[in-house]
Design a protein around this motif. Structure first.
Motif, PDB file in Angstrom:
ATOM      1  N   PHE A   1       2.882   4.724  -9.096  1.00  0.00           N
ATOM      2  CA  PHE A   1       3.964   4.233  -8.071  1.00  0.00           C
ATOM      3  C   PHE A   1       4.823   3.227  -8.953  1.00  0.00           C
TER       4      PHE A   1
ATOM      5  N   THR B   1       6.395  -5.565  -0.710  1.00  0.00           N
ATOM      6  CA  THR B   1       6.449  -4.518   0.318  1.00  0.00           C
ATOM      7  C   THR B   1       5.959  -3.233   0.041  1.00  0.00           C
ATOM      8  N   LEU B   2       5.723  -2.734  -1.219  1.00  0.00           N
ATOM      9  CA  LEU B   2       5.242  -1.397  -1.556  1.00  0.00           C
ATOM     10  C   LEU B   2       3.623  -1.650  -1.465  1.00  0.00           C
TER      11      LEU B   2
ATOM     12  N   TYR C   1       2.166  -3.883   0.503  1.00  0.00           N
ATOM     13  CA  TYR C   1       1.574  -4.191   1.971  1.00  0.00           C
ATOM     14  C   TYR C   1       1.490  -2.588   2.708  1.00  0.00           C
ATOM     15  N   THR C   2       2.654  -1.877   2.199  1.00  0.00           N
ATOM     16  CA  THR C   2       2.706  -0.524   2.812  1.00  0.00           C
ATOM     17  C   THR C   2       1.606   0.219   2.376  1.00  0.00           C
ATOM     18  N   MET C   3       1.315   0.148   1.269  1.00  0.00           N
ATOM     19  CA  MET C   3       0.101   0.997   0.743  1.00  0.00           C
ATOM     20  C   MET C   3      -1.248   0.495   1.387  1.00  0.00           C
TER      21      MET C   3
ATOM     22  N   TYR D   1      -1.739  -1.167   4.169  1.00  0.00           N
ATOM     23  CA  TYR D   1      -1.677  -0.957   5.534  1.00  0.00           C
ATOM     24  C   TYR D   1      -2.000   0.708   6.035  1.00  0.00           C
ATOM     25  N   LEU D   2      -1.479   1.286   5.009  1.00  0.00           N
ATOM     26  CA  LEU D   2      -1.643   2.838   5.250  1.00  0.00           C
ATOM     27  C   LEU D   2      -3.052   3.171   4.856  1.00  0.00           C
TER      28      LEU D   2
ATOM     29  N   LEU E   1      -5.282   1.753   7.854  1.00  0.00           N
ATOM     30  CA  LEU E   1      -5.389   2.454   9.172  1.00  0.00           C
ATOM     31  C   LEU E   1      -5.219   3.693   9.121  1.00  0.00           C
ATOM     32  N   VAL E   2      -4.640   4.387   8.208  1.00  0.00           N
ATOM     33  CA  VAL E   2      -4.630   6.039   8.213  1.00  0.00           C
ATOM     34  C   VAL E   2      -5.723   6.590   7.150  1.00  0.00           C
ATOM     35  N   LEU E   3      -5.462   6.236   5.895  1.00  0.00           N
ATOM     36  CA  LEU E   3      -6.284   7.194   5.075  1.00  0.00           C
ATOM     37  C   LEU E   3      -7.817   6.959   4.938  1.00  0.00           C
ATOM     38  N   ILE E   4      -8.356   5.998   5.099  1.00  0.00           N
ATOM     39  CA  ILE E   4      -9.702   5.403   5.276  1.00  0.00           C
ATOM     40  C   ILE E   4     -10.318   5.973   6.300  1.00  0.00           C
TER      41      ILE E   4
ATOM     42  N   PHE F   1       5.282  -3.610   9.339  1.00  0.00           N
ATOM     43  CA  PHE F   1       4.712  -2.345   8.472  1.00  0.00           C
ATOM     44  C   PHE F   1       6.146  -1.538   8.291  1.00  0.00           C
TER      45      PHE F   1
ATOM     46  N   ALA G   1      10.806  -0.826   0.609  1.00  0.00           N
ATOM     47  CA  ALA G   1      10.294  -0.286  -0.527  1.00  0.00           C
ATOM     48  C   ALA G   1      10.714   1.275  -0.914  1.00  0.00           C
TER      49      ALA G   1
ATOM     50  N   ARG H   1       7.882   6.802  -8.587  1.00  0.00           N
ATOM     51  CA  ARG H   1       7.468   8.212  -8.502  1.00  0.00           C
ATOM     52  C   ARG H   1       6.569   8.008  -7.164  1.00  0.00           C
TER      53      ARG H   1
ATOM     54  N   PHE I   1      -2.516   3.280  15.198  1.00  0.00           N
ATOM     55  CA  PHE I   1      -2.571   4.323  14.560  1.00  0.00           C
ATOM     56  C   PHE I   1      -1.592   5.424  15.157  1.00  0.00           C
TER      57      PHE I   1
ATOM     58  N   PHE J   1       1.989   4.499  14.286  1.00  0.00           N
ATOM     59  CA  PHE J   1       2.175   4.036  13.197  1.00  0.00           C
ATOM     60  C   PHE J   1       3.464   4.306  12.599  1.00  0.00           C
TER      61      PHE J   1
END
Lengths: 280, 278
Positions: free
Chosen positions: A4, A19-20, A22-24, A26-27, A30-33, B67, B74, B81, B139, B142
């Motif tokens: 990234f 910001t990136l 925090y985004t990663m 939170y993502l 809440l979502v990926l794990i 969020f 960002a 990338r 969720f 989100f």
């Protein structure tokens, strides 16, 4: 986080890392794990158990029903959604603005509310149910009822996907076709349909994807009988209530993989349609 | 001729699938009169369901708001990338069935879940309690705010912020005084849609809640409990409050689309342009 990293070294604005990052975070949390937990857990009792859980007759019947009813509902929506979008863009009539706003009702109305309302209407004692009963058609507590609920849920996807496309259509092309002697049907078939069907396909795919996972609006009207009117999401809930976590996770994985594959197929079809249309 | 036929088709379909079901909610709710209606919505378990629904929305919406702003900042203001992958991942919860959303948190925090033993040892309840409901709702809602903000911020570009910074404003000043006013309508739009879904979510919340009347039942769950008790009038009375919320949401949405017509383009259509523009 090398993947990234920014390619341009000079950044004027501050806050990129914060910001990136925090985004990663939170993502992931809440979502990926949580999502990966479903995949890992589904194979927690071994491949064989996964295979058995995913191919049990009751599971297969529920998957067939969920995907089949979603397909039928999405087809109905593709046709009527396109007509509604067309009417809302091209014609003027009383209460048009209200009708336009109403299209989003299925997005805004909680699914449980939609579910009990549709059931009250289409049950044999209900207002529309009685009307259908005179023709010998049962709607509520049959697969047809599931299609009704899924049609309700998917309608805005098709209308909202098509509206901007129809707004951007060049009316002169249609007029030219008519001047050159094309009938209304020929104009539709040769001029409009080639432009309209890729977004119709997008709308279809969105409505379908939403319908496959839908729960709230369906369970009230469905009847929920195993192997005949039990949708896959409901079977997940049933398995959870029996503490069969692996079985529930296995159905979830099959559902996600199937819908993902269908979405990829629709995307490929669409790319093919766009290139073919562009080459002509 | 074709015009009349098409308008007729469209209106009939909309009446059958949208208008009549909506009217049914209010008709059934008031079927036994106004007194029964008000009794049903002011009864203690209904009030606690309303309270819980408000509480859940009050936590979930701000979480997704922070969020959404961070993600949009960002993604819209910088090039990096993996950006289009990130946008796809942000949309992921829309593609997941609400039931699977609930299932995820049971697998993590349930009695047999990954953290089940740890939570039990420390007497923390997540699943079948309010934290689980908040998690599942967060969720499910989100992507809402992020996906409204990203295209709007991308379209506005960086010029305003760069000017503010070059005139000596700090990063925070630039954000509060320049960016936030620029994105206020899109922000409100996202919050409105996010809130509607948060208050109305059923599937995900139903899986993690345990449906204890007056304790872990949100309004949609309370509707289900009443309905399954054959208490139809009360079920529709509580449902009518949610239907009113939906109508208010639609009015608010139309107002914001009138203020800023770009908001009208569907999230999906805008998404494609957002990805194409990077």
């Amino acid at each position: 986080m090398d993947a990234f990293a920014a390619p341009r070294p000079q950044r004027v604005l501050p806050g990129f890392g914060l910001t990136l990052g925090y985004t990663m975070l939170y993502l992931c949390l809440l979502v990926l794990i949580p999502l990966s937990a479903v995949f890992i857990r589904s194979f927690g009792a071994g491949w064989l158990h996964f295979y058995e859980a995913a191919t049990a007759p009751r599971v297969l019947a529920s998957l067939r029903l969920s995907f089949g009813a979603s397909m039928v509902a999405a087809v109905i929506n593709s046709v009527f959604g396109t007509i509604i979008a067309w009417v809302l863009v091209r014609y003027t009539f009383p209460f048009k603005r209200a009708a336009d706003a109403m299209v989003d009702l299925p997005f805004a109305l909680p699914t449980a509310v939609a579910g009990i309302a549709l059931t009250a209407l289409y049950a044999p004692t209900g207002w529309l149910g009685r009307a259908f009963a005179t023709f010998g058609v049962k709607v509520a507590f049959t697969p047809l009822g599931i299609v009704v609920a899924l049609t309700f849920i998917g309608l805005p996807f098709v209308v909202r996907t098509l509206q901007p496309v129809i707004e951007d259509l060049d009316r002169e092309v249609e007029q030219a076709a008519a001047t050159l002697g094309a009938s209304a049907f020929q104009t539709f078939r040769r001029v409009l349909l080639p432009v309209l069907w890729p977004p119709m396909l997008t709308g279809f795919a969105l409505a379908f994807a939403r319908a496959v996972g839908e729960y709230g609006s369906v369970i009230f009207i469905a009847g929920n009988m195993p192997k005949s009117t039990e949708i896959a999401p409901l079977l997940i809930v049933t398995k959870l209530e029996q503490f069969d976590y692996e079985g529930a996770a296995a159905i979830a994985v099959v559902m996600m993989v199937l819908s993902f594959t269908i979405m990829l197929g629709v995307n490929a079809l669409q790319d093919w349609a766009v290139t073919r249309h562009g080459e002509r | 001729m074709a015009r009349r036929f098409l308008i007729g088709c469209a209106l009939l379909f909309m009446a059958l699938f949208l208008l009549i079901p909506l009217l049914t909610v209010f008709a059934e709710a008031l079927a036994k009169g106004v007194a029964v209606y008000f009794a049903a919505i002011t009864e203690p378990s209904a009030l606690s369901a309303i309270e819980l629904t408000l509480l859940v929305a009050l936590v979930s919406v701000p979480l997704n708001l922070v969020f959404g702003i961070a993600a949009a900042w960002a993604i819209a203001k910088f090039n990096f990338r993996g950006k289009s992958t990130l946008i796809t991942l942000i949309d992921l919860p829309f593609a997941v069935s609400p039931v699977i959303a609930g299932l995820m948190f049971i697998l993590l925090f349930g009695a047999n879940g990954w953290f089940g033993a740890f939570l039990r040892a420390h007497h923390i309840k997540v699943v079948f309690a309010v934290p689980g409901i908040v998690l599942a709702t967060t969720f499910v809602t989100f992507p809402f705010i992020a996906r409204e903000l990203i295209p709007v911020m991308q379209a506005q570009g960086n010029a305003d912020e760069e000017t503010a910074l070059s005139l000596g404003a700090t990063g925070w000043q630039t954000f509060w005084r320049v960016t936030l006013p620029n994105i206020r309508w899109a922000l409100l739009y996202g919050v409105l849609l996010c809130n509607a879904r948060a208050m109305g979510e059923f599937g995900a919340v139903s899986v993690v809640s345990g449906r204890v009347r007056g304790v872990t039942a949100t309004m949609p769950l309370h509707v289900e409990i009443l309905y399954n008790d054959y208490n139809y009038t009360a079920a529709f009375a509580v449902a009518s409050l949610l239907a009113l919320l939906a109508l208010l949401t639609l009015v608010g949405k139309s107002f914001l689309e009138w203020r800023q017509p770009e908001l009208r383009r569907t999230g999906h259509a805008r998404d494609r342009t957002a990805r194409g523009n990077q």
